[in-house]
Design a protein around this motif. Structure first.
Motif, PDB file in Angstrom:
ATOM      1  N   ASN A   1       9.676 -13.673 -11.736  1.00  0.00           N
ATOM      2  CA  ASN A   1       9.514 -12.428 -10.837  1.00  0.00           C
ATOM      3  C   ASN A   1       9.000 -11.241 -11.653  1.00  0.00           C
ATOM      4  O   ASN A   1       8.342 -10.318 -11.124  1.00  0.00           O
ATOM      5  CB  ASN A   1      10.876 -11.803 -10.439  1.00  0.00           C
ATOM      6  N   ILE A   2       9.259 -11.442 -13.036  1.00  0.00           N
ATOM      7  CA  ILE A   2       8.594 -10.304 -14.019  1.00  0.00           C
ATOM      8  C   ILE A   2       7.018 -10.419 -13.718  1.00  0.00           C
ATOM      9  O   ILE A   2       6.292  -9.327 -13.453  1.00  0.00           O
ATOM     10  CB  ILE A   2       8.955 -10.687 -15.554  1.00  0.00           C
ATOM     11  N   PHE A   3       6.445 -11.579 -13.813  1.00  0.00           N
ATOM     12  CA  PHE A   3       4.818 -11.665 -13.892  1.00  0.00           C
ATOM     13  C   PHE A   3       4.573 -11.479 -12.238  1.00  0.00           C
ATOM     14  O   PHE A   3       3.487 -10.714 -12.034  1.00  0.00           O
ATOM     15  CB  PHE A   3       4.511 -13.449 -14.317  1.00  0.00           C
ATOM     16  N   ILE A   4       5.236 -11.892 -11.257  1.00  0.00           N
ATOM     17  CA  ILE A   4       4.916 -11.849 -10.018  1.00  0.00           C
ATOM     18  C   ILE A   4       4.732 -10.155  -9.629  1.00  0.00           C
ATOM     19  O   ILE A   4       3.943  -9.702  -9.103  1.00  0.00           O
ATOM     20  CB  ILE A   4       5.665 -12.489  -8.924  1.00  0.00           C
ATOM     21  N   SER A   5       5.788  -9.461 -10.111  1.00  0.00           N
ATOM     22  CA  SER A   5       5.907  -8.022  -9.746  1.00  0.00           C
ATOM     23  C   SER A   5       4.815  -7.369 -10.530  1.00  0.00           C
ATOM     24  O   SER A   5       4.318  -6.177  -9.888  1.00  0.00           O
ATOM     25  CB  SER A   5       7.252  -7.655 -10.167  1.00  0.00           C
ATOM     26  N   LEU A   6       4.526  -7.675 -11.841  1.00  0.00           N
ATOM     27  CA  LEU A   6       3.616  -6.971 -12.300  1.00  0.00           C
ATOM     28  C   LEU A   6       2.225  -7.041 -11.946  1.00  0.00           C
ATOM     29  O   LEU A   6       1.477  -6.115 -11.932  1.00  0.00           O
ATOM     30  CB  LEU A   6       3.697  -7.289 -13.986  1.00  0.00           C
ATOM     31  N   ILE A   7       1.882  -8.271 -11.407  1.00  0.00           N
ATOM     32  CA  ILE A   7       0.727  -8.690 -10.784  1.00  0.00           C
ATOM     33  C   ILE A   7       0.498  -7.735  -9.540  1.00  0.00           C
ATOM     34  O   ILE A   7      -0.499  -7.329  -9.291  1.00  0.00           O
ATOM     35  CB  ILE A   7       0.530 -10.175 -10.711  1.00  0.00           C
ATOM     36  N   LEU A   8       1.802  -7.800  -8.669  1.00  0.00           N
ATOM     37  CA  LEU A   8       1.526  -7.187  -7.191  1.00  0.00           C
ATOM     38  C   LEU A   8       1.560  -5.398  -7.462  1.00  0.00           C
ATOM     39  O   LEU A   8       0.792  -4.881  -6.886  1.00  0.00           O
ATOM     40  CB  LEU A   8       2.914  -7.397  -6.525  1.00  0.00           C
ATOM     41  N   SER A   9       2.068  -5.172  -8.503  1.00  0.00           N
ATOM     42  CA  SER A   9       2.035  -3.817  -9.189  1.00  0.00           C
ATOM     43  C   SER A   9       0.505  -3.283  -9.314  1.00  0.00           C
ATOM     44  O   SER A   9       0.265  -2.312  -8.787  1.00  0.00           O
ATOM     45  CB  SER A   9       3.091  -3.272 -10.036  1.00  0.00           C
ATOM     46  N   SER A  10      -0.064  -4.352 -10.167  1.00  0.00           N
ATOM     47  CA  SER A  10      -1.465  -3.919 -10.726  1.00  0.00           C
ATOM     48  C   SER A  10      -2.564  -4.146  -9.607  1.00  0.00           C
ATOM     49  O   SER A  10      -3.387  -3.247  -9.486  1.00  0.00           O
ATOM     50  CB  SER A  10      -1.839  -4.786 -11.965  1.00  0.00           C
ATOM     51  N   ILE A  11      -2.117  -4.879  -8.614  1.00  0.00           N
ATOM     52  CA  ILE A  11      -3.017  -5.047  -7.426  1.00  0.00           C
ATOM     53  C   ILE A  11      -2.852  -3.776  -6.504  1.00  0.00           C
ATOM     54  O   ILE A  11      -4.042  -3.389  -6.219  1.00  0.00           O
ATOM     55  CB  ILE A  11      -2.630  -6.226  -6.521  1.00  0.00           C
ATOM     56  N   THR A  12      -1.888  -3.299  -6.400  1.00  0.00           N
ATOM     57  CA  THR A  12      -1.817  -2.127  -5.703  1.00  0.00           C
ATOM     58  C   THR A  12      -2.017  -0.731  -6.247  1.00  0.00           C
ATOM     59  O   THR A  12      -2.820   0.098  -5.614  1.00  0.00           O
ATOM     60  CB  THR A  12      -0.019  -1.840  -5.014  1.00  0.00           C
ATOM     61  N   ILE A  13      -2.075  -0.853  -7.527  1.00  0.00           N
ATOM     62  CA  ILE A  13      -2.565   0.409  -8.263  1.00  0.00           C
ATOM     63  C   ILE A  13      -3.865   0.347  -8.323  1.00  0.00           C
ATOM     64  O   ILE A  13      -4.847   1.124  -7.999  1.00  0.00           O
ATOM     65  CB  ILE A  13      -2.270   0.380  -9.809  1.00  0.00           C
ATOM     66  N   LYS A  14      -4.787  -0.943  -8.269  1.00  0.00           N
ATOM     67  CA  LYS A  14      -6.154  -1.027  -8.390  1.00  0.00           C
ATOM     68  C   LYS A  14      -6.633  -0.572  -6.925  1.00  0.00           C
ATOM     69  O   LYS A  14      -7.575  -0.060  -6.723  1.00  0.00           O
ATOM     70  CB  LYS A  14      -6.551  -2.655  -8.665  1.00  0.00           C
ATOM     71  N   LEU A  15      -5.990  -1.214  -5.834  1.00  0.00           N
ATOM     72  CA  LEU A  15      -6.208  -0.710  -4.488  1.00  0.00           C
ATOM     73  C   LEU A  15      -6.306   0.650  -4.410  1.00  0.00           C
ATOM     74  O   LEU A  15      -7.089   1.295  -3.732  1.00  0.00           O
ATOM     75  CB  LEU A  15      -5.451  -1.360  -3.411  1.00  0.00           C
ATOM     76  N   PHE A  16      -5.263   1.406  -4.948  1.00  0.00           N
ATOM     77  CA  PHE A  16      -5.407   2.832  -4.680  1.00  0.00           C
ATOM     78  C   PHE A  16      -6.240   3.573  -5.278  1.00  0.00           C
ATOM     79  O   PHE A  16      -6.968   4.331  -4.823  1.00  0.00           O
ATOM     80  CB  PHE A  16      -3.878   3.337  -5.325  1.00  0.00           C
TER      81      PHE A  16
END
Length: 171
Positions: A149-164
């Motif tokens: 969950n650490i890695f998955i959450s970091l990946i999803l967070s970085s994807i949403t930041i990149k989209l923003f």
């Protein structure tokens, strides 16, 4: 990991709604998997494991709201990045407890706050199975679900930041 780098580099070619739909599907999948492990495979979660499901519920609600009303996409991306970053911090805290770096807190022991000292109450407490946050009951490839969950959450967070950041390009 290579797919993740390729995804980040090619995000300008993919529309935001497609990524939000994929995150929505992944959130459903994560919750279904957690409930499958709990109810079908019989592995009881600790209190932190239950709390770690909350960001996925929030992401489902927020993304559904955004896709249904077709507005507030930018703010949705900010909120999602904060949710998934918070989920990564929570999972890291859980990982620290599992590894013994961090001492268990009251969050891990919510059920044992009883002040009753009758023998019936004590017997009932002994019958209840309480799962400690430091006990890993389910592993995949030798890693706990909190670690994943650490890695998955970091990946999803970085994807949403990149989209923003690339919001106007992806519109």
């Amino acid at each position: 990991m290579v797919w993740y780098i390729l995804l980040l580099n090619n995000m300008t070619q993919i529309k935001n709604k497609v990524i939000l739909n994929l995150i929505l599907l992944f959130s459903f999948f994560a919750l279904i998997t957690a409930y499958f492990i709990q109810y079908i495979l019989g592995h009881q979660p600790c209190n932190l494991c239950l709390i770690e499901r909350i960001p996925y519920f929030f992401s489902i609600i927020i993304i559904s709201f955004c896709l249904f009303f077709k507005q507030f996409e930018r703010i949705t991306l900010v909120i999602l990045s904060l949710i998934f970053f918070s989920a990564a911090l929570l999972s890291f805290y859980h990982f620290g407890i599992e590894q013994g770096f961090i001492k268990e807190s009251l969050v891990c022991d919510l059920n044992s706050s009883s002040n009753e000292l009758s023998k019936e109450a004590l017997l009932n407490q002994l019958k209840k199975v309480t799962i400690s946050c430091k006990d890993v009951t389910f592993k995949v490839f030798g890693l706990s679900l909190a670690t994943f969950n650490i890695f998955i959450s970091l990946i999803l967070s970085s994807i949403t930041i990149k989209l923003f950041k690339n919001y106007e390009k992806n519109k």
